[in-house]
Design a protein around this motif. Structure first.
Motif, short mmCIF file in Angstrom:
data_model
loop_
_atom_site.label_atom_id
_atom_site.label_comp_id
_atom_site.label_asym_id
_atom_site.label_seq_id
_atom_site.Cartn_x
_atom_site.Cartn_y
_atom_site.Cartn_z
N GLU A 178 0.84 -1.18 0.00
CA GLU A 178 0.00 0.00 0.00
C GLU A 178 0.88 1.24 0.00
O GLU A 178 1.80 1.34 0.81
CB GLU A 178 -0.90 0.01 1.24
N SER A 180 1.61 5.28 0.63
CA SER A 180 1.12 6.18 1.67
C SER A 180 0.10 7.15 1.06
O SER A 180 0.14 7.47 -0.12
CB SER A 180 2.27 6.97 2.27
N ASP A 181 -0.83 7.60 1.92
CA ASP A 181 -1.86 8.52 1.45
C ASP A 181 -1.25 9.81 0.95
O ASP A 181 -1.72 10.39 -0.02
CB ASP A 181 -2.85 8.82 2.58
N ARG A 184 -0.20 9.40 -2.54
CA ARG A 184 -1.36 9.30 -3.43
C ARG A 184 -2.01 10.66 -3.66
O ARG A 184 -2.45 10.98 -4.76
CB ARG A 184 -2.40 8.33 -2.84
N ARG A 185 -2.10 11.43 -2.58
CA ARG A 185 -2.73 12.75 -2.69
C ARG A 185 -1.97 13.66 -3.64
O ARG A 185 -2.53 14.50 -4.29
CB ARG A 185 -2.81 13.42 -1.32
N SER B 69 -7.85 8.20 -5.93
CA SER B 69 -6.44 8.02 -5.62
C SER B 69 -6.09 6.57 -5.31
O SER B 69 -4.98 6.29 -4.89
CB SER B 69 -6.03 8.91 -4.46
N CYS B 70 -7.00 5.67 -5.46
CA CYS B 70 -6.63 4.27 -5.33
C CYS B 70 -7.64 3.43 -6.10
O CYS B 70 -8.64 3.94 -6.60
CB CYS B 70 -6.56 3.82 -3.87
N ASP B 275 -5.69 -1.53 9.16
CA ASP B 275 -5.94 -0.09 9.19
C ASP B 275 -6.83 0.30 10.35
O ASP B 275 -6.65 1.34 10.96
CB ASP B 275 -6.57 0.36 7.87
#
Lengths: 292, 401
Positions: A178, A180-181, A184-185, B69-70, B275
């Protein structure tokens, strides 16, 4: 501002067959000057997109292949130690203080530029491909964030180096981790799927000028059907091209021909033992029959 | 809430509303459906819309690229877009549908009450009193390397006997410390070393500048042990309920302390909870966990759950230095063959498979269930897990990688 059909045809000129999704993503990335994150299965042509983009913009492609443990000295910059040591030796005869030596050997002449620093110090904005970012670790993402948001690199001995041009950044990920956010942002996002039957056919025709149209269509149909089988590793576009090349090389005219030959060339498409076992001659014959 | 009374979906396309308001509404709509969209992105979205006036398909593509974004967001975007701009397809959650967005006070949900006995309710009932020797002094050394041995008495207490909040807190703290003890070795980059390894040229050159650059004092660097990735799978079926809370605390400790942890719960289904466990608010975490884990308490289908893991998560979760820890008593209602096949697949991917069985700590326990028998050949380390001491013992196992 470039128009969508325009970008599709320009990509086609460099033998990259894009659909609307990819074209939109590239166009936005160019217009907004934001990094583009491409995700998708291995083999859908993510890396090819960056190459095609570099080709249509007529600019350099700078590639950073990520791996576990990739660090700043391999990705951003490193001092050229050999030259530094030589220079120290050579300057022994001069009466220089430590300060002079330091200023001299930590100057730009001794800096080795790694891909990220290279990418921001070009005269013409290059395409920076950060390939398989999911293989790098979280720490590396942090370096990347600084560069992607500020387009500057800080070298303690030299100070901050500002970008001379903002590169077109493309990141690819296979989803083994995954991201990191924060990363992605920062990016535009596009998910690349396996091509449709029509697009795959176009790709085959574009990349293999000497293939018969009807045979290419058979190959595309066969691979499309094969992807629906329960496989561990789904064959990508590159595999389709390999297989088509193998069949053309063996003078195969049609998929309803020599089944043994077709079966033996399937090694171009099937890359694990389990997959090879699961696609038995019976399955091949069924798929080939449907495709032909 | 001005939106609440407005039927957004019907007015979206009416021309009298400026684009900006509608776009803000759309972003709102996305946020309600789990997207994270920053104001800057809203601005970009507006800017890109003004370029392609009237061409809906192009607009959709552009907004999709910009705002998702995903993979999950990418896949759900089209529906949400349709629903908002055309009032078609799935409605999902829009403002007017969500007037009841009242945040409920987090309370331990019913589904978890059996497992995570709320402290006050359980303290009086069926839990036997802890023995006197359980209360030895607890001022262990702060080294964190491993638990100090003077804790042995407390650690030996069977988890079922944890009753009061203080002891639960203690167990949690120990889990944290164990996690930290393992984590201690986590680092994958070169770091300064007193000798051996590679010459750290950068440091050598810098520190020797006062010798005129002659390298006299050498600096070294070495690559420390690589980190282990831990995947924990916790059985939360009825038979495990006495232990679930403790293990959950332990797993929460691990997830909090160690970046490379992946946590799953399973009973008849498998749910990824990494998470959720990262959430700082434990009550909120538990509430969300319960929503994810609806309908357990029945039997366990270990084989099926492992199958789901192999099919959907394994590629992402496992690397070559992974340890998988399964916390389960091995009471499986599924067929043993299924579990054998899945364990075999799993074993091919992971470096080490650790099975922690709380029942093993009981006197005279033999792994008699069919499932356990079937699983034995694939297990590298089969240990008791009913005391903290047993958990501490697995650190040495992780070290062997």
């Amino acid at each position: 501002m470039t128009q969508l059909p325009d970008i599709i045809s320009r990509l086609a000129d460099v033998d990259y067959i894009a659909d609307d999704t990819i074209a939109t993503a590239l166009q936005l990335a160019i217009d907004l000057r934001r990094p583009l994150l491409l995700e998708g299965e291995a083999g859908v042509g993510k890396t090819e997109i960056a190459k095609a983009l570099a080709a249509i913009l007529d600019t350099k492609l700078i590639r950073l292949q990520c791996y576990e443990g990739l660090d700043a000295s391999a990705a951003i910059y490193e001092w050229n130690y050999q030259r530094q040591l030589l220079s120290i030796k050579a300057s022994e005869t001069f009466a220089g203080g430590a300060k002079e030596i330091e200023d001299h050997i930590f100057s730009k002449d001794f800096l080795l530029e790694r891909p990220l620093l290279q990418a921001i110090s070009q005269d013409k904005a290059p395409v920076l491909l950060i390939d398989e970012i999911d293989r790098a670790d979280m720490e590396f993402e942090a370096y990347l964030l600084e560069i992607l948001s500020e387009f500057q690199v800080t070298v303690p001995e030299l100070g901050t180096i500002q970008a001379t041009s903002i590169p077109h950044v493309i990141l690819t990920s296979n989803g083994t981790r995954e991201l990191s956010d924060a990363l992605r942002r920062r990016c535009l996002y596009s998910y690349i799927d396996f091509p449709t039957m029509e697009r795959e056919l176009e790709i085959l025709l574009a990349r293999m000028p000497n293939i018969e149209h009807e045979f290419a269509a058979q190959v595309a149909r066969f691979v499309q059907a094969l992807r629906k089988e329960n496989l561990e590793k789904i064959p990508g576009v590159a595999e389709t091209l390999d297989w088509a090349a193998a069949l053309v090389g063996l003078n195969t005219q049609s998929l309803d021909g020599d089944l043994i030959q077709i079966q033996s060339t399937l090694i171009c498409l099937l890359k694990t033992e389990a997959d090879v076992k699961s696609i038995t001659p019976e399955v091949t014959s069924r798929l080939a029959g449907e495709a032909a | 809430m001005a939106y609440a009374t407005d039927t957004i979906t019907s007015k979206n396309l009416s021309a009298d509303r400026p684009l900006m308001t509608r776009m803000v509404g759309f972003v709102d709509h996305l946020r309600l459906n789990g997207f994270v969209v920053s104001p800057a992105e809203t601005r970009s979205a507006l800017a890109t819309m003004t370029h392609t006036k009237g061409h809906t398909e192009a607009d959709r593509q552009r907004l999709k690229t910009l705002l998702s974004s995903c993979r999950e967001e990418w896949d759900s975007f089209d529906d949400l877009f349709e629903a908002y701009w055309f009032a078609r397809g799935k409605e999902r959650q829009t403002r007017h549908a969500s007037e009841s967005i009242v945040r409920k006070t987090p309370k331990l949900p019913r589904a978890w009450q059996n497992h995570l006995d709320e402290q006050d309710s359980s303290s009086s009932k069926h839990a036997p009193q802890i023995e006197e020797e359980g209360h030895v002094q607890t001022d262990g050394k702060a080294s964190g390397r491993l638990m100090a041995s003077d804790k042995a008495a407390l650690e030996k207490t069977d988890f079922r006997q944890f009753v009061n909040p203080a002891e639960i807190a203690e167990s949690e703290a120990l889990a944290y410390r164990l996690a930290r003890a393992i984590r201690y070795r986590q680092s994958r980059r070169y770091r300064l070393a007193s000798k051996g390894g590679k010459l750290d040229l950068r440091r050598t050159i810098r520190t020797n500048l006062h010798h005129g650059g002659e390298p006299i004092d050498l600096a070294f660097k070495t690559k420390p042990d690589r980190p282990v990735r831990i995947i924990v799978m916790l059985d939360v079926s009825g038979s495990m309920k006495h232990y679930s809370r403790f293990f959950l605390q332990f797993i929460k400790g691990l997830v909090g302390q160690w970046a490379q942890t992946d946590a799953y719960l399973f009973h008849t289904k498998l749910i990824r909870v990494t998470d959720t466990l990262r959430d700082k608010n434990p009550m909120k975490a538990m509430t969300r966990l319960s929503l994810m884990a609806d309908g357990f308490g029945g039997g366990t289908r270990i084989g099926d759950c492992l199958g789901v893991f192999n099919d959907h998560y394994a590629k992402k979760a496992i690397n070559s230095r992974s340890v998988i820890m399964i916390f389960s008593d091995g009471y499986d209602v599924g067929p043993p063959e299924k579990m054998t096949t899945e364990l075999e697949r799993l074993k091919k991917r992971v470096k080490r498979l650790v099975w922690l069985n709380p029942l093993l700590g009981w006197k005279n326990y033999e792994p008699v269930t069919a499932a356990m028998d079937a699983a034995m050949p694939y297990i590298d380390h089969f240990a008791a897990a009913n005391t903290l001491e047993a958990l501490a013992a697995i650190e040495s196992d992780l070290r062997q990688l």
